[in-house]
Design a protein around this motif. Structure first.
Motif, PDB file in Angstrom:
ATOM      1  N   PHE A  56     -26.023 -35.464  52.676  1.00 57.66           N
ATOM      2  CA  PHE A  56     -25.893 -34.625  52.793  1.00 57.66           C
ATOM      3  C   PHE A  56     -27.123 -33.498  53.280  1.00 57.66           C
ATOM      4  CE2 PHE A  56     -26.399 -29.745  50.965  1.00 57.66           C
ATOM      5  CZ  PHE A  56     -24.442 -29.786  51.600  1.00 57.66           C
ATOM      6  N   THR A  57     -27.423 -32.982  54.614  1.00 53.52           N
ATOM      7  CA  THR A  57     -28.007 -32.851  55.446  1.00 53.52           C
ATOM      8  C   THR A  57     -28.260 -30.420  55.420  1.00 53.52           C
ATOM      9  OG1 THR A  57     -26.978 -32.304  56.962  1.00 53.52           O
ATOM     10  CG2 THR A  57     -27.714 -34.084  56.357  1.00 53.52           C
ATOM     11  N   ARG A  58     -28.909 -30.695  55.639  1.00 51.85           N
ATOM     12  CA  ARG A  58     -29.300 -28.769  56.323  1.00 51.85           C
ATOM     13  C   ARG A  58     -27.906 -28.314  57.040  1.00 51.85           C
ATOM     14  NH1 ARG A  58     -34.864 -28.341  58.423  1.00 51.85           N
ATOM     15  NH2 ARG A  58     -33.831 -29.725  59.474  1.00 51.85           N
ATOM     16  N   ARG A  59     -27.905 -29.225  58.055  1.00 54.66           N
ATOM     17  CA  ARG A  59     -26.588 -28.549  58.880  1.00 54.66           C
ATOM     18  C   ARG A  59     -25.379 -28.366  57.887  1.00 54.66           C
ATOM     19  NH1 ARG A  59     -26.738 -28.222  63.636  1.00 54.66           N
ATOM     20  NH2 ARG A  59     -28.937 -29.112  64.692  1.00 54.66           N
ATOM     21  N   HIS A  60     -25.266 -29.770  56.270  1.00 51.94           N
ATOM     22  CA  HIS A  60     -23.986 -29.750  55.916  1.00 51.94           C
ATOM     23  C   HIS A  60     -24.238 -28.385  55.013  1.00 51.94           C
ATOM     24  CE1 HIS A  60     -23.668 -34.072  56.672  1.00 51.94           C
ATOM     25  NE2 HIS A  60     -22.246 -33.711  56.128  1.00 51.94           N
ATOM     26  N   ALA A  61     -24.848 -27.899  54.852  1.00 52.86           N
ATOM     27  CA  ALA A  61     -25.353 -26.786  53.376  1.00 52.86           C
ATOM     28  C   ALA A  61     -24.877 -25.945  54.431  1.00 52.86           C
ATOM     29  CB  ALA A  61     -26.900 -27.077  53.261  1.00 52.86           C
ATOM     30  N   ARG A  62     -25.384 -25.345  56.015  1.00 54.71           N
ATOM     31  CA  ARG A  62     -25.315 -24.692  57.203  1.00 54.71           C
ATOM     32  C   ARG A  62     -23.830 -23.964  57.212  1.00 54.71           C
ATOM     33  NH1 ARG A  62     -28.038 -25.538  61.011  1.00 54.71           N
ATOM     34  NH2 ARG A  62     -29.994 -25.540  60.234  1.00 54.71           N
ATOM     35  N   LEU A  63     -23.368 -25.059  57.298  1.00 56.15           N
ATOM     36  CA  LEU A  63     -21.364 -25.362  57.567  1.00 56.15           C
ATOM     37  C   LEU A  63     -20.602 -24.707  56.111  1.00 56.15           C
ATOM     38  CD1 LEU A  63     -19.727 -27.512  59.635  1.00 56.15           C
ATOM     39  CD2 LEU A  63     -19.005 -27.178  57.362  1.00 56.15           C
ATOM     40  N   LEU A  64     -21.302 -24.804  54.995  1.00 59.00           N
ATOM     41  CA  LEU A  64     -20.521 -25.184  53.472  1.00 59.00           C
ATOM     42  C   LEU A  64     -21.090 -23.497  53.367  1.00 59.00           C
ATOM     43  CD1 LEU A  64     -18.995 -25.935  51.324  1.00 59.00           C
ATOM     44  CD2 LEU A  64     -21.112 -26.467  50.232  1.00 59.00           C
ATOM     45  N   THR A  65     -22.039 -23.626  53.547  1.00 57.91           N
ATOM     46  CA  THR A  65     -21.857 -21.631  53.586  1.00 57.91           C
ATOM     47  C   THR A  65     -21.278 -20.870  53.762  1.00 57.91           C
ATOM     48  OG1 THR A  65     -24.667 -22.358  52.922  1.00 57.91           O
ATOM     49  CG2 THR A  65     -23.980 -19.777  52.861  1.00 57.91           C
ATOM     50  N   GLY A  66     -22.104 -21.171  55.467  1.00 56.04           N
ATOM     51  CA  GLY A  66     -20.559 -20.384  56.829  1.00 56.04           C
ATOM     52  C   GLY A  66     -18.803 -20.017  56.393  1.00 56.04           C
ATOM     53  N   SER A  67     -19.010 -21.180  56.261  1.00 56.19           N
ATOM     54  CA  SER A  67     -17.703 -21.469  55.394  1.00 56.19           C
ATOM     55  C   SER A  67     -17.152 -20.719  54.542  1.00 56.19           C
ATOM     56  CB  SER A  67     -16.893 -22.314  55.114  1.00 56.19           C
ATOM     57  OG  SER A  67     -16.922 -23.351  56.589  1.00 56.19           O
ATOM     58  N   GLY A  68     -18.393 -20.800  53.685  1.00 55.92           N
ATOM     59  CA  GLY A  68     -17.786 -20.208  52.329  1.00 55.92           C
ATOM     60  C   GLY A  68     -18.142 -18.936  52.166  1.00 55.92           C
ATOM     61  N   VAL A  69     -19.011 -18.075  53.000  1.00 56.75           N
ATOM     62  CA  VAL A  69     -18.951 -16.243  53.213  1.00 56.75           C
ATOM     63  C   VAL A  69     -18.218 -15.956  53.135  1.00 56.75           C
ATOM     64  CG1 VAL A  69     -20.600 -14.759  54.585  1.00 56.75           C
ATOM     65  CG2 VAL A  69     -21.396 -17.143  53.272  1.00 56.75           C
ATOM     66  N   GLY A  70     -16.981 -16.900  54.761  1.00 57.95           N
ATOM     67  CA  GLY A  70     -16.015 -16.588  54.768  1.00 57.95           C
ATOM     68  C   GLY A  70     -14.442 -16.288  53.803  1.00 57.95           C
ATOM     69  N   TRP A  71     -14.816 -17.446  53.131  1.00 58.11           N
ATOM     70  CA  TRP A  71     -13.969 -17.561  51.862  1.00 58.11           C
ATOM     71  C   TRP A  71     -13.906 -16.014  50.490  1.00 58.11           C
ATOM     72  CZ3 TRP A  71     -11.084 -22.820  52.192  1.00 58.11           C
ATOM     73  CH2 TRP A  71     -10.044 -22.584  50.854  1.00 58.11           C
ATOM     74  N   ALA A  72     -15.637 -16.559  50.458  1.00 61.07           N
ATOM     75  CA  ALA A  72     -16.069 -15.502  49.700  1.00 61.07           C
ATOM     76  C   ALA A  72     -14.927 -13.803  49.969  1.00 61.07           C
ATOM     77  CB  ALA A  72     -16.921 -15.414  49.274  1.00 61.07           C
ATOM     78  N   LEU A  73     -15.674 -13.554  51.746  1.00 62.78           N
ATOM     79  CA  LEU A  73     -14.845 -12.201  52.039  1.00 62.78           C
ATOM     80  C   LEU A  73     -13.332 -12.232  51.921  1.00 62.78           C
ATOM     81  CD1 LEU A  73     -17.319 -11.798  54.854  1.00 62.78           C
ATOM     82  CD2 LEU A  73     -17.352 -10.168  52.526  1.00 62.78           C
ATOM     83  N   ALA A  88     -13.039   0.188  52.599  1.00 63.74           N
ATOM     84  CA  ALA A  88     -14.060  -0.318  54.290  1.00 63.74           C
ATOM     85  C   ALA A  88     -15.031  -1.336  54.062  1.00 63.74           C
ATOM     86  CB  ALA A  88     -15.141   1.299  54.257  1.00 63.74           C
ATOM     87  N   LEU A  89     -15.064  -1.607  52.704  1.00 64.17           N
ATOM     88  CA  LEU A  89     -15.945  -2.796  52.440  1.00 64.17           C
ATOM     89  C   LEU A  89     -15.662  -4.139  52.938  1.00 64.17           C
ATOM     90  CD1 LEU A  89     -17.742  -1.818  48.806  1.00 64.17           C
ATOM     91  CD2 LEU A  89     -19.230  -2.015  51.233  1.00 64.17           C
ATOM     92  N   GLY A  90     -14.278  -4.075  52.859  1.00 61.71           N
ATOM     93  CA  GLY A  90     -13.324  -5.390  53.246  1.00 61.71           C
ATOM     94  C   GLY A  90     -13.207  -5.351  54.522  1.00 61.71           C
ATOM     95  N   ALA A  91     -14.091  -4.672  55.696  1.00 62.05           N
ATOM     96  CA  ALA A  91     -13.870  -4.512  57.027  1.00 62.05           C
ATOM     97  C   ALA A  91     -15.611  -5.232  57.238  1.00 62.05           C
ATOM     98  CB  ALA A  91     -14.079  -3.562  57.564  1.00 62.05           C
ATOM     99  N   VAL A  92     -16.323  -5.972  56.346  1.00 62.57           N
ATOM    100  CA  VAL A  92     -17.505  -6.687  56.487  1.00 62.57           C
ATOM    101  C   VAL A  92     -17.020  -8.243  57.917  1.00 62.57           C
ATOM    102  CG1 VAL A  92     -18.788  -8.394  55.575  1.00 62.57           C
ATOM    103  CG2 VAL A  92     -18.579  -5.370  55.002  1.00 62.57           C
ATOM    104  N   PRO A  93     -15.297  -8.697  57.162  1.00 60.86           N
ATOM    105  CA  PRO A  93     -15.376  -9.756  57.884  1.00 60.86           C
ATOM    106  C   PRO A  93     -15.364  -9.925  59.504  1.00 60.86           C
ATOM    107  CG  PRO A  93     -14.398  -9.768  56.078  1.00 60.86           C
ATOM    108  CD  PRO A  93     -15.081  -8.376  56.191  1.00 60.86           C
ATOM    109  N   ALA A  94     -14.947  -8.802  60.248  1.00 60.65           N
ATOM    110  CA  ALA A  94     -14.799  -8.420  61.092  1.00 60.65           C
ATOM    111  C   ALA A  94     -15.857  -8.041  62.222  1.00 60.65           C
ATOM    112  CB  ALA A  94     -14.343  -6.963  61.514  1.00 60.65           C
ATOM    113  N   VAL A  95     -17.275  -8.111  61.275  1.00 60.19           N
ATOM    114  CA  VAL A  95     -18.849  -7.879  62.331  1.00 60.19           C
ATOM    115  C   VAL A  95     -18.529 -10.223  61.893  1.00 60.19           C
ATOM    116  CG1 VAL A  95     -20.953  -7.624  62.015  1.00 60.19           C
ATOM    117  CG2 VAL A  95     -18.835  -6.079  61.298  1.00 60.19           C
ATOM    118  N   TYR A  96     -18.491 -10.753  61.081  1.00 61.75           N
ATOM    119  CA  TYR A  96     -19.036 -11.917  59.835  1.00 61.75           C
ATOM    120  C   TYR A  96     -18.221 -12.913  61.556  1.00 61.75           C
ATOM    121  CZ  TYR A  96     -19.440 -16.711  57.601  1.00 61.75           C
ATOM    122  OH  TYR A  96     -20.117 -17.234  57.451  1.00 61.75           O
ATOM    123  N   ALA A  97     -17.445 -12.291  61.857  1.00 63.40           N
ATOM    124  CA  ALA A  97     -16.059 -13.525  62.473  1.00 63.40           C
ATOM    125  C   ALA A  97     -16.876 -14.178  63.704  1.00 63.40           C
ATOM    126  CB  ALA A  97     -15.013 -12.699  63.591  1.00 63.40           C
TER     127      ALA A  97
END
Length: 449
Positions: A20-37, A186-195
């Motif tokens: 498990f590397t930093r790239r895995h962590a970055r990928l998991l976190t990047g996907s996970g933030v989208g999931w959380a939104l 309005a707060l739910g619009a954050v994913p548009a930027v995150y995309a």
């Protein structure tokens, strides 16, 4: 003599053997933030419905349709999203879905009536439904085999983060003013930027690239992960032949899901997805409104829901550990049985302590089951069918999430909360039985056909 190039099998084994590397962590976190939104958006509607019932004086039937129309969009989005992900790539579809539902959610803040809100909620669901199965497929194709299930459960755990954020917004923002629900949207619009961050910041799946014959592009991505881990690459292998896939057109992929090899697992995964969606969304979309009907004011109802929601995180944590110890099927079935027992207890609870305690147990077991379900779904299909298989399983599940919010008022009218939650418990039990028809690939390499 021509230079040897890596084969699909070589690339896949190198991915599976990585630490498990930093790239895995970055990928998991990047996907996970989208999931959380995503979770934040779905969670917000349960609180917004309770507020709109008072402000707009909408009926329970109208509330049910506002909830269900989003799931109609999710059913369509999940089915199309999986097909598109197998055709055009995981990352591209992931970013597009975030953009669609983020913009539609932000626009919902301007809705002036039920009709326009229904239209916007459909588009929200369209994007959201496509994103979830694509994200789990995407992460599973990067994850080392020995911890793949655990990483998918951790990805699913971001759902609890998002739902907790929705509960906090529901508790602090929505009751604060008459326009509180608009600020919540309005707060739910954050994913548009995150995309945009997702589109340019995350790599495409090397397994998908290799399945399309783009070996050089897949090799460059794998090399970056190996460099991050300090692994000396040995990319040479037999010259790559044209990619061998089970099916290459959308229609052929759908037929392949019901071929002799896959029909049992397809039937069982569809049943599990249907049952879990019915019980989960039927319960959690309506819990704030059910508590208000039981005599609790809006703020107290939202406060109870916030506490209940916090139990999701330990549910995910336990499931993430058990899924690599017990395996996928056992973990999924045990958590579904626990969900069934908790549903009966919640439906018959009286008094603050009993409501909160049984509600927390329902959150713990139900969201742990979700984690196991998302882990097992992409694993039961080969790479050429993974997005389609995961997307259609989720799409069938969304049919249940359309039906459940509409049936809740009917069941409440017939037998109140006790009958309602016994019905949910029955669905959990059926899902637990169907889980035993799935393939358990704990610690095994993914099928890269």
């Amino acid at each position: 003599m021509s230079e040897a190039v890596p084969s699909r099998a070589t690339l896949a084994s190198r991915l599976d053997d990585l630490p498990f590397t930093r790239r895995h962590a970055r990928l998991l976190t990047g996907s996970g933030v989208g999931w959380a939104l995503d979770a934040m958006d779905v969670g917000l509607i349960s609180f917004i419905l309770a507020a709109l019932a008072q402000q707009w004086d909408i009926s329970k039937a109208e509330s049910g349709w506002i909830a269900s129309v989003g799931f109609i969009g999710m059913a369509l989005g999940a089915s199309l999203g999986g097909l598109l992900a197998d055709r055009f790539g995981r990352r591209q579809v992931f970013a597009l879905t975030l953009l669609v539902y983020g913009v539609a959610t932000g626009a919902s803040a301007l809705a002036g009536g039920v009709a326009i809100l229904l239209v916007l909620r459909f588009f929200v669901g369209l994007g959201l439904g496509a994103e979830l199965p694509v994200a789990s497929t995407y992460v599973s194709e990067f994850a080392p085999a020995r911890i793949r299930g655990r990483l998918i459960v951790i990805l699913e755990a971001f759902w609890a983060v998002g739902w907790t954020a929705a509960a906090l917004i529901g508790y602090f923002v929505i009751p604060a003013s008459a326009d509180g629900w608009r600020w919540a949207f309005a707060l739910g619009a954050v994913p548009a930027v995150y995309a945009l961050i997702v589109r340019w910041g995350l790599p495409e799946s090397p397994r998908w690239l290799a399945s399309r014959g783009r070996i050089a592009a897949a090799e460059r991505i794998v090399e970056k992960f190996e460099a991050d881990a300090g692994v000396v690459a040995n990319p040479t292998g037999p010259a790559e032949r044209p990619a061998r896939t089970i099916a290459d057109s959308g229609a052929a992929r759908l037929r392949a899901l019901w071929s002799a090899e896959f029909r049992v697992r397809t039937l069982c995964i569809w049943v599990v997805w249907f049952c879990v969606n019915f019980a989960y969304y039927g319960a959690f979309i309506w819990i704030p409104s059910i508590l208000v009907d039981a005599g609790y004011d809006l703020v107290r109802s939202f406060g109870f829901t916030l506490v209940i929601t916090l139990a999701q995180l330990p549910g995910y944590a336990v499931a993430a550990w058990l899924i690599e110890v017990w395996g996928r099927r056992v973990t999924l079935s045990v958590f579904l049985v626990g969900s069934a027992v908790s549903a009966v207890l919640f439906g018959t609870a009286s008094g603050d302590a009993a409501i909160i305690g049984s509600g927390m147990a329902l959150s713990f077991f139900n969201l742990g089951a979700w984690g196991a379900l998302y882990a097992v779904t992409p694993e039961i299909y080969p790479t050429s069918l993974r997005g389609t298989g995961s997307g259609w399983a989720a799409g069938v599940g969304r049919i249940a999430s359309i039906i459940a919010p509409l049936l809740v008022p009917v069941l409440l009218g017939i037998g109140g909360a006790p009958l309602l939650f016994v019905v949910f418990a029955a669905f959990f039990v059926v899902g637990a039985v169907a889980a035993w028809g799935l393939v358990d690939r704990r610690g095994q390499a993914l099928d890269d056909r």
